[in-house]
Scaffold this active site. Structure first.
Site, PDB file in Angstrom:
ATOM      1  N   LYS A  67      -4.750  16.235  -4.074  1.00 14.04           N
ATOM      2  CA  LYS A  67      -4.977  15.772  -5.457  1.00 14.04           C
ATOM      3  C   LYS A  67      -5.564  16.904  -6.301  1.00 14.04           C
ATOM      4  O   LYS A  67      -5.148  17.133  -7.435  1.00 14.04           O
ATOM      5  CB  LYS A  67      -6.006  14.628  -5.469  1.00 14.04           C
ATOM      6  CG  LYS A  67      -5.557  13.301  -4.951  1.00 14.04           C
ATOM      7  CD  LYS A  67      -6.632  12.278  -5.337  1.00 14.04           C
ATOM      8  CE  LYS A  67      -6.709  11.107  -4.414  1.00 14.04           C
ATOM      9  NZ  LYS A  67      -7.841  10.230  -4.658  1.00 14.04           N
TER      10      LYS A  67
ATOM     11  N   GLU B  46      -1.982   8.539 -10.641  1.00 13.36           N
ATOM     12  CA  GLU B  46      -0.676   7.865 -10.744  1.00 13.36           C
ATOM     13  C   GLU B  46      -0.811   6.575 -11.550  1.00 13.36           C
ATOM     14  O   GLU B  46      -0.016   6.291 -12.455  1.00 13.36           O
ATOM     15  CB  GLU B  46      -0.132   7.510  -9.344  1.00 13.36           C
ATOM     16  CG  GLU B  46       0.272   8.697  -8.492  1.00 13.36           C
ATOM     17  CD  GLU B  46      -0.866   9.209  -7.617  1.00 13.36           C
ATOM     18  OE1 GLU B  46      -2.045   8.994  -7.969  1.00 13.36           O
ATOM     19  OE2 GLU B  46      -0.554   9.837  -6.587  1.00 13.36           O
TER      20      GLU B  46
ATOM     21  N   GLU C 202      -4.337   5.818   7.384  1.00  7.08           N
ATOM     22  CA  GLU C 202      -5.406   6.275   6.485  1.00  7.08           C
ATOM     23  C   GLU C 202      -6.770   5.950   7.108  1.00  7.08           C
ATOM     24  O   GLU C 202      -7.750   6.653   6.881  1.00  7.08           O
ATOM     25  CB  GLU C 202      -5.267   5.626   5.098  1.00  7.08           C
ATOM     26  CG  GLU C 202      -6.031   6.385   4.021  1.00  7.08           C
ATOM     27  CD  GLU C 202      -5.765   5.888   2.602  1.00  7.08           C
ATOM     28  OE1 GLU C 202      -6.257   4.803   2.252  1.00  7.08           O
ATOM     29  OE2 GLU C 202      -5.076   6.586   1.830  1.00  7.08           O
TER      30      GLU C 202
ATOM     31  N   LYS D  19      -8.951   0.291  -7.734  1.00  3.86           N
ATOM     32  CA  LYS D  19     -10.360   0.146  -7.373  1.00  3.86           C
ATOM     33  C   LYS D  19     -11.224   1.077  -8.227  1.00  3.86           C
ATOM     34  O   LYS D  19     -12.219   0.676  -8.801  1.00  3.86           O
ATOM     35  CB  LYS D  19     -10.540   0.451  -5.884  1.00  3.86           C
ATOM     36  CG  LYS D  19     -11.984   0.408  -5.434  1.00  3.86           C
ATOM     37  CD  LYS D  19     -12.131   0.645  -3.950  1.00  3.86           C
ATOM     38  CE  LYS D  19     -13.603   0.836  -3.605  1.00  3.86           C
ATOM     39  NZ  LYS D  19     -13.818   1.081  -2.191  1.00  3.86           N
TER      40      LYS D  19
ATOM     41  N   HIS E 219      20.611  -0.940  14.222  1.00  2.00           N
ATOM     42  CA  HIS E 219      21.810  -0.162  13.889  1.00  2.00           C
ATOM     43  C   HIS E 219      21.451   1.185  13.289  1.00  2.00           C
ATOM     44  O   HIS E 219      22.302   1.844  12.702  1.00  2.00           O
ATOM     45  CB  HIS E 219      22.700  -0.973  12.943  1.00  2.00           C
ATOM     46  CG  HIS E 219      23.196  -2.233  13.591  1.00  2.00           C
ATOM     47  ND1 HIS E 219      24.340  -2.268  14.355  1.00  2.00           N
ATOM     48  CD2 HIS E 219      22.662  -3.470  13.653  1.00  2.00           C
ATOM     49  CE1 HIS E 219      24.505  -3.495  14.833  1.00  2.00           C
ATOM     50  NE2 HIS E 219      23.493  -4.245  14.420  1.00  2.00           N
TER      51      HIS E 219
ATOM     52  N   GLY F 232     -10.015   0.340  -0.323  1.00  2.00           N
ATOM     53  CA  GLY F 232      -8.744   0.154  -1.029  1.00  2.00           C
ATOM     54  C   GLY F 232      -7.690  -0.511  -0.157  1.00  2.00           C
ATOM     55  O   GLY F 232      -6.993  -1.438  -0.579  1.00  2.00           O
ATOM     56  N   ARG F 233      -7.558  -0.060   1.095  1.00  2.00           N
ATOM     57  CA  ARG F 233      -6.504  -0.615   1.960  1.00  2.00           C
ATOM     58  C   ARG F 233      -6.878  -1.977   2.537  1.00  2.00           C
ATOM     59  O   ARG F 233      -6.113  -2.562   3.298  1.00  2.00           O
ATOM     60  CB  ARG F 233      -6.142   0.387   3.064  1.00  2.00           C
ATOM     61  CG  ARG F 233      -7.330   0.931   3.841  1.00  2.00           C
ATOM     62  CD  ARG F 233      -6.938   2.161   4.651  1.00  2.00           C
ATOM     63  NE  ARG F 233      -8.093   2.791   5.291  1.00  2.00           N
ATOM     64  CZ  ARG F 233      -8.878   3.703   4.727  1.00  2.00           C
ATOM     65  NH1 ARG F 233      -8.648   4.075   3.476  1.00  2.00           N
ATOM     66  NH2 ARG F 233      -9.879   4.236   5.379  1.00  2.00           N
TER      67      ARG F 233
HETATM   68  O1  F6P Z   1      -4.837   7.357  -1.205  1.00  2.00           O
HETATM   69  C1  F6P Z   1      -6.202   7.316  -1.468  1.00  2.00           C
HETATM   70  C2  F6P Z   1      -6.614   6.029  -2.089  1.00  2.00           C
HETATM   71  O2  F6P Z   1      -7.956   6.132  -2.433  1.00  2.00           O
HETATM   72  C3  F6P Z   1      -6.381   4.809  -1.208  1.00  2.00           C
HETATM   73  O3  F6P Z   1      -7.352   4.639  -0.244  1.00  2.00           O
HETATM   74  C4  F6P Z   1      -6.326   3.737  -2.215  1.00  2.00           C
HETATM   75  O4  F6P Z   1      -5.781   2.572  -1.696  1.00  2.00           O
HETATM   76  C5  F6P Z   1      -5.472   4.381  -3.275  1.00  2.00           C
HETATM   77  O5  F6P Z   1      -5.880   5.738  -3.276  1.00  2.00           O
HETATM   78  C6  F6P Z   1      -5.573   3.810  -4.644  1.00  2.00           C
HETATM   79  O6  F6P Z   1      -6.875   3.889  -5.154  1.00  2.00           O
HETATM   80  P1  F6P Z   1      -7.322   3.041  -6.404  1.00  2.00           P
HETATM   81  O7  F6P Z   1      -7.218   1.614  -6.061  1.00  2.00           O
HETATM   82  O8  F6P Z   1      -8.745   3.471  -6.660  1.00  2.00           O
HETATM   83  O9  F6P Z   1      -6.430   3.404  -7.558  1.00  2.00           O
END
Ligand code: F6P
Length: 522
Positions: free
Chosen positions: A491, A214, A351, A208, A382, A265-266
């Site tokens: 972060k 990452e 979240e 987003k 199990h 995002g979620r």
């Molecule tokens: O973990 C924080 C967060 O902002 C989530 O809400 C989101 O889904 C994720 O990081 C990834 O964010 P992006 O889509 O901006 O890379």
């Protein structure tokens, strides 16, 4: 729109009294014995989903008080404000309009004129982007030169798409492989790069913000690998899905599909972030997925509270969390294709509602998000069902089962379904044994969600159901379910620590972090 925190409503005190008088000692077995109609009274149909709520620790009077609480807290007005595009995510000054991503286009101009300005402006953009993205998905599907599609993203840019591609494996195009890379741990990407070829791989960079460390690190490494392995055509092999198209362009990606800041995002699997799913199940499948979710949106938006499934689930969640004091919910999908569904729900619920202050920033005097966890049945039986049946904590279980199997192996599906029913039954009925070790206390609550078939439409409805349930419980708790400030601190600290791993500088660090840093450097 006026919201009232749940503990400020008149119903809250009455619920406390109800808990002290009948709630604490409520016994499911007696409730069924006393009421032959309990199953019907406490079950509920919603689009694509049937829910048996009857094995929950609740009676008609308590349920009524919970509906009163929902009414008094203003949850309906809050819901309407969300659907109208008001900036209910007030800490980020954003609307919350993921439901718009599954809303059909305006049938005529008058509909657009009658809609709130933001809806009238944004819905045409949603459909233009959707059409472009689905045309692209179709082209990729038809392109025999692309054999591997790699979604690079994390959190909502990974969990939703990955869960859905796995869940809909019976609908996935044959001849292409779908991969998901999320962790900054290079083991994940490095292992995949050994198995794919640059000329036949499409990387989808899903972020987003297009700043998440990452995803940016994995995207950078994928691009470096692509170029150093002889790949040249970035426009063909890299596609970005983001609200930050300029950042994607600056990264060197020109093939992009956008979305908007009013999609959390979620909650983004319905947007361009769902491209990997659209490629996997095709444009028609993706539209069915949106259609199932839209049907659930309409149910949530229009059904009376008493027959509104997201509302009823959220009220049970509040009853368990704030009166019974249960701290977790176990998710038990009796379908192996739903193996990432618990992980997906973890982000959605924890979240969104893992917050300790109300909308005004005041500390809350009660618990909010439960811990969600789970694995597919029968594997879970199990592993940890021992604890669910005989442990010291009561943990409500949420089963999901699917009536129809999409394989023809004889015997398996009846056995699977029988196990789901039996576990829910055993949790409730228990088994008396004087020896202690073999005694099952029973009276352990569960909800049973039943789908006729696991299809794009039913999955869409199931996911939208969960989204709205989280909205309602967050609304009752008086929190903002749509920000996630809690992920920021770690972060920032990681950025400070990373150069210290190279330099060894421990200035200002606490003793433990300094000690671990030193060990990592030796
Ligand atoms: O973990 C924080 C967060 O902002 C989530 O809400 C989101 O889904 C994720 O990081 C990834 O964010 P992006 O889509 O901006 O890379």
């Amino acid at each position: 729109m006026t919201r009232m925190r749940c503990d400020h409503t008149p119903a809250w005190g009455l619920l406390q009294t109800a808990f002290n008088t009948t709630g604490r000692a409520f016994d499911l077995r007696s409730a069924f014995a006393a009421d032959a109609g309990r199953f019907d009274a406490f079950s509920q149909s919603a689009p694509h989903v049937f829910a048996d709520l009857s094995k929950n620790l609740i009676d008609v009077a308590t349920q009524q008080l919970l509906f009163d609480l929902a009414r008094q807290s203003g949850v309906q007005a809050h819901r309407d404000a969300m659907f109208a595009g008001e900036a209910i995510n007030h800490t980020e000054q954003r609307a919350v309009l993921h439901s718009l991503l599954r809303k059909p286009p305006f049938a005529h101009a008058e509909q657009a004129q009658a809609a709130p300005e933001i809806i009238a402006n944004e819905l045409p953009k949603v459909h233009a982007t959707l059409s472009a993205m689905l045309a692209y998905a179709q082209a990729v599907r038809a392109d025999a030169g692309i054999t591997d599609v790699v979604n690079i993203g994390i959190g909502g840019s990974d969990l939703g798409p990955q869960m859905a591609v796995l869940a809909l494996e019976g609908f996935v195009l044959e001849g292409k492989r779908f991969h998901f890379v999320s962790n900054v741990d290079g083991h994940e990407l490095a292992a995949l790069l050994k198995r794919i070829k640059p000329e036949s791989t499409l990387f989808l960079i899903a972020s987003k913000t297009f700043t998440t460390i990452e995803t940016m690190t994995n995207a950078q490494s994928a691009k470096a690998w692509f170029e150093s392995s002889g790949g040249t055509d970035i426009a063909r092999h890299f596609c970005a899905l983001t609200t930050n198209v300029p950042a994607a362009n600056a990264f060197g990606i020109t093939t992009t599909f956008g979305f908007w800041d009013w999609v959390g995002g979620r909650y983004s699997v319905w947007s361009a972030i769902g491209l990997v799913l659209a490629i996997a199940i095709g444009p028609d499948g993706f539209r069915e997925f949106l259609g199932g979710a839209h049907a659930m949106d309409e149910h949530f938006r229009t059904a009376p509270l008493e027959s509104n499934l997201p509302v009823r689930l959220a009220l049970l969640d509040l009853w368990y969390r704030n009166f019974h004091g249960f701290t977790s919910r176990s998710i038990a999908p009796y379908h192996s294709a739903l193996r990432r569904y618990p992980a997906y729900l973890q982000q959605l619920e924890m979240e969104s509602n893992g917050k300790r202050v109300d909308a005004q920033g005041q500390a809350l005097p009660y618990g909010t998000s439960p811990v969600l966890w789970g694995e597919p049945g029968t594997n879970a039986q199990h592993a940890y069902f021992q604890m669910l049946h005989q442990g010291t904590d009561v943990i409500p279980v949420e089963f999901v089962a699917v009536k129809k199997a999409r394989h023809d192996l004889p015997g398996h599906h009846p056995m699977l379904l029988a196990n789901a029913l039996a576990q829910a039954q055993a949790l409730m009925v228990g088994k008396a044994d004087t020896g202690g070790h073999k005694n099952f206390p029973g009276n352990r609550p569960s909800t049973f969600l039943l789908l006729d078939d696991l299809t794009p439409a039913s999955l869409g409805a199931l996911i939208a159901l969960q989204e709205h349930r989280v909205f309602v419980s967050g609304s009752l708790w008086g929190i903002n379910s749509f920000d996630q400030w809690g992920v920021e601190l770690g972060k920032v600290l990681a950025k400070d620590i990373e150069p210290r791993l190279a330099s060894g500088d421990a200035t200002g660090l606490d003793g433990s972090t300094a000690g671990l840093l030193a060990r990592l450097r030796t």
